[in-house]
Write a protein that holds these residues in place. Structure first.
Motif, PDB file in Angstrom:
ATOM      1  N   ARG A 293       0.892  -1.209   0.002  1.00  0.00           N
ATOM      2  CA  ARG A 293       0.106  -0.151   0.052  1.00  0.00           C
ATOM      3  C   ARG A 293       0.804   1.214  -0.063  1.00  0.00           C
ATOM      4  N   ARG A 294       2.221   1.226   0.371  1.00  0.00           N
ATOM      5  CA  ARG A 294       2.974   2.267   0.290  1.00  0.00           C
ATOM      6  C   ARG A 294       3.322   2.863  -1.179  1.00  0.00           C
ATOM      7  N   GLY A 295       3.155   1.985  -1.888  1.00  0.00           N
ATOM      8  CA  GLY A 295       3.329   2.505  -3.539  1.00  0.00           C
ATOM      9  C   GLY A 295       4.572   1.727  -4.067  1.00  0.00           C
ATOM     10  N   GLY A 296       4.967   1.855  -5.419  1.00  0.00           N
ATOM     11  CA  GLY A 296       6.033   1.475  -5.875  1.00  0.00           C
ATOM     12  C   GLY A 296       6.041   0.133  -6.311  1.00  0.00           C
ATOM     13  N   ALA A 297       4.939  -0.304  -6.937  1.00  0.00           N
ATOM     14  CA  ALA A 297       4.462  -1.802  -6.715  1.00  0.00           C
ATOM     15  C   ALA A 297       5.579  -2.205  -8.153  1.00  0.00           C
ATOM     16  N   PHE A 298       6.102  -3.424  -7.976  1.00  0.00           N
ATOM     17  CA  PHE A 298       6.841  -4.035  -8.872  1.00  0.00           C
ATOM     18  C   PHE A 298       8.324  -3.228  -9.428  1.00  0.00           C
ATOM     19  N   TYR A 299       8.478  -2.294  -8.464  1.00  0.00           N
ATOM     20  CA  TYR A 299       9.758  -1.475  -8.463  1.00  0.00           C
ATOM     21  C   TYR A 299      10.901  -2.379  -8.542  1.00  0.00           C
ATOM     22  N   SER A 300      10.861  -3.320  -7.829  1.00  0.00           N
ATOM     23  CA  SER A 300      12.107  -4.261  -7.570  1.00  0.00           C
ATOM     24  C   SER A 300      12.318  -5.055  -8.736  1.00  0.00           C
ATOM     25  N   GLU A 301      11.413  -5.463  -9.281  1.00  0.00           N
ATOM     26  CA  GLU A 301      11.599  -6.301 -10.731  1.00  0.00           C
ATOM     27  C   GLU A 301      12.226  -5.189 -11.886  1.00  0.00           C
ATOM     28  N   ALA A 302      11.485  -4.109 -11.808  1.00  0.00           N
ATOM     29  CA  ALA A 302      12.172  -3.072 -12.902  1.00  0.00           C
ATOM     30  C   ALA A 302      13.590  -2.616 -12.511  1.00  0.00           C
TER      31      ALA A 302
END
Length: 421
Positions: A293-302
């Protein structure tokens, strides 16, 4: 391989660590350095980072430090995810523009300009220190506003690529709707950071069949609900805009909404307090569900995909990144920074060809590119008049009385971060 995360004390960081652990074959990190001036936060995040790697059997070493020069020494890549002024500054970015009847948002409009003015000088200082430590290091910028910050880095001659998670989020969403592997979904993604449209959704790669019409016909309601835009608008456009386009397509409606509820910054600050309390639990060894819920979904994969490609590993051949235009959109200067699909490798990012852009989108892209040029000039050289010019040029502002009032508010709320003020 050594990677450094500047802003490593962010509550985002466990998302990144989880990606490094899961995708170790793509990006074999041996040493991960988290740099942050906030020592208490850094200790909590660093402890959780070590436990996440240990739980997943990752042999990498996590180092925490507040010494930037030591942290970037010998790094192969440096990821920037800092927030100058913290959530308190973001809270201001999201509130004082509303006093003038304008969007209060941290990456666009007057709030976005304030963030750029605070951020660009700091990022350029960091980049110079990275260059002194290792001239061949890549800088991956996740710090908003990504387009302006990346343009500043490239203009100064740094080896930099900008990254945003909007495209990978849409890729994952479309793959789920289509019932296919996300790796099979290629987006015809075009525009500027936080000002993009999906003009095609292709299966199998850049030359694959365009299934966007099918996607809109079968799932248009769900897509429209996610974007909080009316379904008939999507049908008329025939494309999928980024959710940030709602600030442009429904400006007055959004201003009214923002005036009736707590700011996103206030929500995030409360969430961060809860997350940091969780991170301090020595039994926690995985990213908590609340982090989604904090945001940044899939940030790590990208981030992993991009770093792996830049460092010569096994990243995807095509990725959505922020990089120099170089004629890709012929109506923009070559040194503008655009967000498009690009071929990414050890020499950097080369944008894929883009068909002629509909004037409906090209006009807005040209307008915001001009604003970004003026915003960068204000960030680099300072001065009230440069701030005013940038605000007057922005399509979400555009009236001299608003630009004047917003200029005064911006300077008043950011004086401690502006060396010239």
């Amino acid at each position: 391989m050594k990677l450094t995360v500047v802003g490593g004390g962010s509550t985002y960081t466990p998302e990144l660590i989880d990606g490094f652990a899961r995708l170790r074959d793509t990006l074999p990190v041996e040493e991960l350095v988290l740099v942050d001036p906030a020592a208490e936060r850094l200790e909590l995040v660093g402890g959780l980072a070590r436990r996440i790697l240990a739980r997943q059997g990752h042999p990498g070493r996590v180092v925490t430090t507040s010494d930037l020069d030591a942290g970037v020494e010998g790094a192969d890549a440096v990821l920037l995810q800092l927030r100058v002024g913290g959530q308190a500054a973001r809270e201001q970015d999201e509130t004082w523009p509303l006093e003038c009847g304008c969007i209060g948002q941290e990456t666009t409009g007057a709030g976005g300009l304030a963030k750029a003015l605070r951020t660009v000088p700091v990022v350029l200082d960091i980049a110079e220190r990275v260059r002194r430590a290792n001239p061949r290091a890549w800088i991956i910028d996740f710090t908003n506003p990504v387009g302006i910050v990346t343009r500043a880095l490239l203009q100064a001659g740094h080896r930099a690529v900008g990254l945003c998670n909007v495209a990978i989020g849409l890729q994952r969403k479309f793959a789920a709707l289509l019932g296919t592997d996300p790796r099979e979904v290629h987006l015809d993604h075009v525009g500027l950071n936080h000002l993009t449209w999906e003009t095609g959704v292709r299966l199998g790669g850049p030359e694959g069949a365009n299934v966007l019409p099918k996607l809109l016909a079968g799932h248009g309601d769900a897509i429209a609900d996610d974007l909080r835009l009316p379904r008939p608008l999507l049908d008329r456009l025939g494309v999928v805009p980024s959710y940030y386009l709602r600030y442009y397509y429904a400006h007055d409606e959004v201003v009214r909404e923002l005036g009736t509820k707590p700011s996103r910054a206030a929500e995030v600050a409360a969430m961060e307090r809860e997350l940091l309390a969780m991170y301090g639990d020595p039994s926690l060894d995985e990213k908590p569900a609340l982090l989604a819920r904090r945001g940044g979904a899939f940030y790590s994969e990208a981030a992993v995909d991009l770093a792996a490609s830049l460092l010569g590993g096994g990243g995807s051949p095509y990725q959505v990144v922020n990089t120099l235009n170089k004629g890709t959109l012929p109506f923009l200067p070559d040194d503008a920074v655009i967000e498009v699909q690009a071929a990414v490798g050890p020499t950097g990012a080369a944008p894929l060809p883009v068909p002629d852009l509909d004037p409906l989108y090209a006009g807005l892209v040209a307008n915001v590119t001009a604003y970004e040029e003026l915003a960068l000039e204000a960030a680099l050289r300072g001065g009230r008049d440069r701030v005013f010019r940038a605000l007057l040029s922005h399509p979400l502002i555009g009236q001299y009385a608003y630009a004047d009032a917003l200029t005064d508010r911006l300077i008043a709320h950011n004086r401690e971060h502006l060396a010239w003020a």
